[in-house]
Design a protein around this motif. Structure first.
Motif, PDB file in Angstrom:
ATOM      1  N   TYR A   1      -3.708   3.654   2.403  1.00 53.11           N
ATOM      2  CA  TYR A   1      -2.607   4.607   1.100  1.00 53.11           C
ATOM      3  C   TYR A   1      -1.980   5.719   1.606  1.00 53.11           C
ATOM      4  O   TYR A   1      -2.768   6.801   1.248  1.00 53.11           O
ATOM      5  N   VAL A  30       0.708   2.670  -3.937  1.00 55.01           N
ATOM      6  CA  VAL A  30       0.113   3.019  -4.622  1.00 55.01           C
ATOM      7  C   VAL A  30       0.295   4.717  -4.704  1.00 55.01           C
ATOM      8  O   VAL A  30       0.528   5.027  -3.308  1.00 55.01           O
ATOM      9  N   PRO A  57       0.752  -1.410  -0.355  1.00 61.86           N
ATOM     10  CA  PRO A  57      -0.070   0.019   0.315  1.00 61.86           C
ATOM     11  C   PRO A  57       1.170   1.434   0.112  1.00 61.86           C
ATOM     12  O   PRO A  57       0.510   2.247  -0.856  1.00 61.86           O
ATOM     13  N   ALA A  65      -1.020   8.091  -1.623  1.00 62.20           N
ATOM     14  CA  ALA A  65      -2.001   8.741  -2.884  1.00 62.20           C
ATOM     15  C   ALA A  65      -2.704   9.457  -2.197  1.00 62.20           C
ATOM     16  O   ALA A  65      -3.157   9.971  -1.615  1.00 62.20           O
TER      17      ALA A  65
END
Length: 1031
Positions: free
Chosen positions: A956, A906, A903, A959
């Motif tokens: 995340y 990402v 994660p 992200a």
């Protein structure tokens, strides 16, 4: 009209009374044949030569004479002419002249024939009388004295004629011309005392078969042109027409005993004095009183009394606001102090929700009917100001109550609908509701409609409010008889209501009572009607109240005296005063005391859920397999299905073997499992039996036998609950209202309405906006109805694309700026919302959300945006593993691929819902970005899954957060999701948008443009630099 006076009485027609006796036996109708009817009425002694076998000879001679009078001897010619001309018994026969008779003697015999009344004239006169009788039956209501104000908005005849025993034909000439469209059929004043035989289509003769014309006219006037106007001749059923004729034409049939008159007076006293009491105590409050139609209360009580006598023990009512408090007090018998305390502005609300004004609230009450001494349950359904919107809701609730008590003929449960004149004519939902009245899965076996005809709508005259002469003309489409009655004649009103209740009990069809009255005040008590109807209200100011009129009549008849009348008034006034004193002790307003549909045993005694948990919605594999096998077979022998359907069932069977389900099979699994648990399921809507997209096929049709069908779902388990699936009429407003009412009756049923396409719900917007969305907040009334709305941008044009999710989400009651702090977060959040909105991306989640709807310890409306292309999408499949014990509905489905494994690597999280997920995964795979972009599916949109999305956002950390949807930016979910997602992350990051640009229409009509738009949104979603310049 051939009155041959002989004794061979083989073909004597039935008298009117015999006709009704025969009809009442309900024998199967024989094929109709047309034959010449002869009436033999002379005694045998009158014609002594007619005996034994000679009558057969006479009959042969008679038929020969009919064909050619010259083919028989002159003496027979004379006999038959005299008999047909009405000669008295014994005088028709003339001895034949001897052979030596001179020509002069023969001419004397011929002279006798010529001296008889002219045959043609006699026939014409009898036909004229029959036509006259029919004219009264068809058009008599046009000149009935229906308007208590005497100003007649219908205006068929400005000057109704008072009937006296001595009919003066000259006085009637003009009105008879109106009745008979231009003429009086050749009858004249000289015919007034002539006796005419009555046809079998009238009952005005009573025990007499013939009457003078003068008496015929008088009796027709009494039957059809007084204070009752009967519209029924459009009904195409002879038995029903004869029944109505007998009820209104039989001489002396409208008689009341003194006891019945005193009961009627007492009910009028209560109705009138209740309104006067409210006016005295709260003169400046809106209450939408009944002044001008106080007779409504005895009218309703009469319908209920007669229905109770006929075996009905549950009456469900719907009505607008006018007179509602009076009906609650004097018909339902709501405690007066509970009504009076509603006028106290200092009263505090005790229940959750916002409540509603007093003249919208409903009520449920069980009591003894004093007239029949039988138990009767009365329910008045709460409703909004949207007039007539409650009509289908009442019908649905009635149908449900009939269903649950096994009342397949409507003998135990019935509905009464009250209407205003302007709304009855103007609101299309009235027509939609009428058209449900005889459909097998929607009929309630007859409804009594009562129209409170104020002859005005708010400020609008009838001539501006409708194109038809009466407000009730819409009822003619279903052959419902319409009884217009002058509301200032209480006895006429009560008689008509008795007949209406008997009609419903006898024929189980709709009937309309039109109470022609007036509105003494304006639209409400604060309104000034003289602005717009000055002449009408000048007349109303002079109008004596109906109670005073009727009391004076009974006093003059000696039925009551003045003292008794005053004591009755004083008694009820005292009841009101005592209740008013008690009402001052009420400090808290309990809306649940006004509940119209209680669910005994479902909640705790104080109305709370029994728990705040929801068990697993999974199912054991044996049940899944069994349901799947039934779903893929035909459980009836010698049943031939369509070849294409055989292939569909074979595919289902293969899926079951592979332990997978598609959308249709997941629905089957959910329904079948609930049926096993005793939960009745009702699926209704346009084409739902097959499914709009030919995916469901819950009703199989034998390809060789007409009307032979099979519903495999009803062959699952030995003691299962019944499954009802029914194609509806092409109506959304009416049918959705009906299903809402059905769902009101019990929490232990899954009631679903499926729109043919999602956007079709907009013609039912009133039911959604006024009942489904705020129903619990306004009326503390939970409802578990499910709306299945096919939704998705498939390149099929602006219609049939969008189920308008933005509208449903806008009406959700959760706060976008507050992160809820709740124990038992998921269930508690469901309990506090006004409805649940989901868009499932997997068949398994669809299965779970349907089962959760019943397994929850409370009921909320469920809005499901269902797919179209996903029904057959090869990737839209679920394994049995996702549906086994221990599994639940997933509010959010996280990414389970490479992105979830790393994660921190990402770069972007795409949040989405529904079908667009499959477009995104396909594009991500094509671009080989599985490790760079995570895709999280939001399956439950409302109540918003703050807790799970917070977890996803924190997973995340590096992200970007992007909401991706296939709908246009000003539509769909973005405006709802964005502020809530920002609240979830404490506004630490922006929430970007990837989707179509704002637009007025839901979708383009051009396939190429559709694909271009789709590619553009996919490019935006996977272009990691798309939002750099905007940051």
């Amino acid at each position: 009209m051939l009155h041959l006076r002989t004794c061979a009485a083989k073909l004597r027609p039935l008298t009117a009374s015999q006709t009704v006796k025969t009809l009442s036996q309900h024998r199967p109708a024989a094929p109709r044949t047309f034959r010449q009817i002869r009436c033999y009425s002379a005694p045998v002694a009158a014609e002594p030569f007619l005996s034994g076998t000679s009558s057969n000879y006479v009959e042969e001679m008679y038929y020969a004479w009919l064909e050619n009078p010259k083919s028989v001897h002159k003496s027979w010619d004379i006999f038959f002419r005299n008999a047909n001309a009405g000669a008295a018994p014994g005088t028709a026969y003339q001895s034949p002249p001897p052979l030596s008779t001179s020509l002069s003697t023969l001419s004397q015999a011929q002279f006798l024939v010529q001296a008889q009344p002219n045959v043609d004239k006699l026939v014409e006169d009898h036909l004229a009388v029959q036509s006259l009788i029919r004219a009264y039956q068809v058009r008599g209501h046009h000149i009935a004295k229906l308007d208590p104000l005497g100003i007649s908005c219908v205006n068929f005849d400005d000057a109704p004629v008072t009937v006296s025993p001595n009919v003066d034909l000259a006085v009637f000439k003009e009105r008879l011309r109106v009745l008979t469209v231009g003429g009086f059929y050749g009858l004249d004043e000289s015919d007034l005392d002539k006796v005419f035989h009555l046809p079998t289509t009238t009952f005005i003769g009573g025990n007499e078969s013939a009457l003078p014309l003068r008496e015929i006219i008088r009796r027709l006037e009494m039957a059809y042109c007084q204070h009752i106007g009967v519209e029924f001749m459009f009904i195409n059923d002879l038995e029903q027409c004869q029944w109505i004729r007998q009820k209104f034409e039989t001489p002396g049939i409208m008689q009341f005993t003194n006891e019945e008159k005193r009961t009627l007076l007492a009910r009028l006293v209560r109705s009138t004095r209740f309104e006067e009491f409210l006016h005295r105590k709260w003169s400046s409050e809106k209450r939408f009183g009944l002044e001008g139609c106080e007779v409504l209360i005895p009218a309703l009580k009469t319908i209920i009394d007669k229905s109770s006598e006929k075996g009905v023990d549950y009456v469900i009512m719907g009505m607008p606001h006018r007179g509602r408090l009076n009906v609650l007090a004097n018909v339902i018998r709501k405690e007066l102090e509970q009504i009076f305390c509603q006028f106290d502005s200092k009263l505090e609300a005790a229940d959750e929700g916002s409540g509603d004004v007093k003249y919208h609230l409903g009520m449920y009450h069980r009591r003894i009917n004093r007239v029949t001494d039988r138990n009767i349950t009365l329910s008045l359904v709460a409703n909004p100001s949207h007039l007539e919107a409650a009509d289908p809701v009442v019908q649905g609730k009635t149908k449900a109550e009939q269903f649950y008590c096994g009342d397949t003929e409507g003998k135990k449960v019935m509905s009464i609908l009250l209407h205003g004149d302007a709304a009855f004519a103007g609101q299309g939902i009235v027509y939609e509701t009428f058209h449900l009245s005889d459909l097998p899965s929607y009929t309630t076996h007859g409804t009594v409609h009562v129209v409170v005809n104020n002859q005005i709508g708010f400020t609008t005259d009838p001539r501006m409010a409708r194109s038809s002469p009466y407000p009730t003309d819409v009822a003619r489409v279903v052959n419902a008889p319409i009884f217009h009655v002058n509301a200032d004649d209480p006895e006429a009103v009560v008689y008509v209501c008795n007949v209406a209740a008997e009609w419903r009990s006898t024929f189980h069809k709709d009937v309309v009572v039109d109470l022609v009255c007036y509105r003494r005040n304006g639209h409400n008590e604060m309104d000034e009607p003289m602005f717009t109807q000055p002449l009408m209200y000048k007349q109303i100011r002079k109008q004596k109240p109906v109670l005073q009129k009727y009391a004076e009549l009974l006093i003059s008849q000696g039925v009551v005296n003045q003292l008794e009348y005053e004591e009755e008034i004083a008694k009820y006034d005292k009841i009101c005063e005592e209740a008013h004193a008690r009402s001052k002790d009420e400090k808290i307003l309990h809306i649940k005391h006004w509940l119209d549909s209680p669910w005994p045993g479902f909640f705790t005694l104080d109305g709370q859920p029994r728990s705040m948990t929801c068990p697993s919605t999974g199912l054991n594999e044996a049940d899944l397999t069994h349901i799947g096998q039934v779903a893929s077979s035909v459980p009836v022998e010698d049943f031939t299905i369509h070849g294409g359907l055989s292939r569909i069932l074979k595919t289902r069977g293969e899926m079951v073997k592979n332990r997978t389900v598609d959308w249709a099979l997941a629905e089957y699994m959910a329904f079948g499992s609930l049926l096993k648990e005793g939960i009745h399921i009702r699926l209704s809507g346009q084409d739902v039996e097959r499914g709009t997209f030919s995916h469901r096929h819950h009703v199989l049709h034998d390809q060789n036998v007409d009307k032979r069908t099979c519903i495999p779902m009803n062959h699952l388990w030995p003691n299962q609950a019944p499954y009802t699936v029914c194609n509806s009429s092409l109506s959304e407003y009416g049918v959705l209202g009906f299903e809402l009412g059905f769902a009101m009756a019990s929490p232990n049923a899954l009631v679903l309405w499926e729109a043919q396409f999602g956007d079709f719900h907009n013609t039912a917007q009133c039911i959604i906006d006024q009942f489904i969305c705020p129903g619990q907040a306004k009326w503390v009334r939970q409802n578990g109805i499910v709306l299945l709305l096919p939704h998705g941008m498939e390149g099929m044009g602006p219609e049939h694309s969008s189920a308008r999710p933005e509208r449903f989400l806008q009406m959700c009651n959760d706060d976008p700026d507050v992160f809820p702090k709740l124990d038992d977060f998921d269930v508690r959040q469901l309990y506090e919302c006004n409805w649940i909105v989901v868009n499932c991306s997997t068949p398994a989640n669809f299965f779970h959300v349907l089962r959760r709807q019943i397994l929850l310890p409370f009921r909320k409306p469920l809005i499901i945006f269902t797919p179209k292309s996903l029904l057959r999408h090869p990737e839209a499949r679920s394994s049995f593993d996702d549906m086994l014990p221990g599994t639940h509905f997933l509010r959010v489905i996280p990414d389970g691929g490479p992105a979830a494994q790393s994660p921190e690597q990402v770069k972007r999280v795409l949040f989405c819902t529904g079908k667009v997920y499959y477009d995104l995964t396909r594009e991500r795979k094509a671009r080989q970005m599985e490790a760079d972009v995570a895709i999280t599916r939001v399956e439950q949109l409302s109540p918003f899954p703050f807790d799970l999305l917070q977890r996803e956002a924190e997973k995340y950390p590096a992200a970007e957060l992007v909401w991706c949807q296939e709908e246009h930016k000003n539509q769909g979910y973005y405006d709802y999701v964005k502020p809530r997602l920002r609240t979830t992350i404490n506004r630490a990051k922006p929430v970007w948008y990837a989707g179509r640009e704002p637009a007025a229409a839901p979708a383009t009509g051009n396939k190429k443009t559709h694909l271009t738009e789709l590619q553009r949104l996919l490019d935006t979603a996977f272009n990691l630099d798309a939002f750099k310049d905007l940051a």
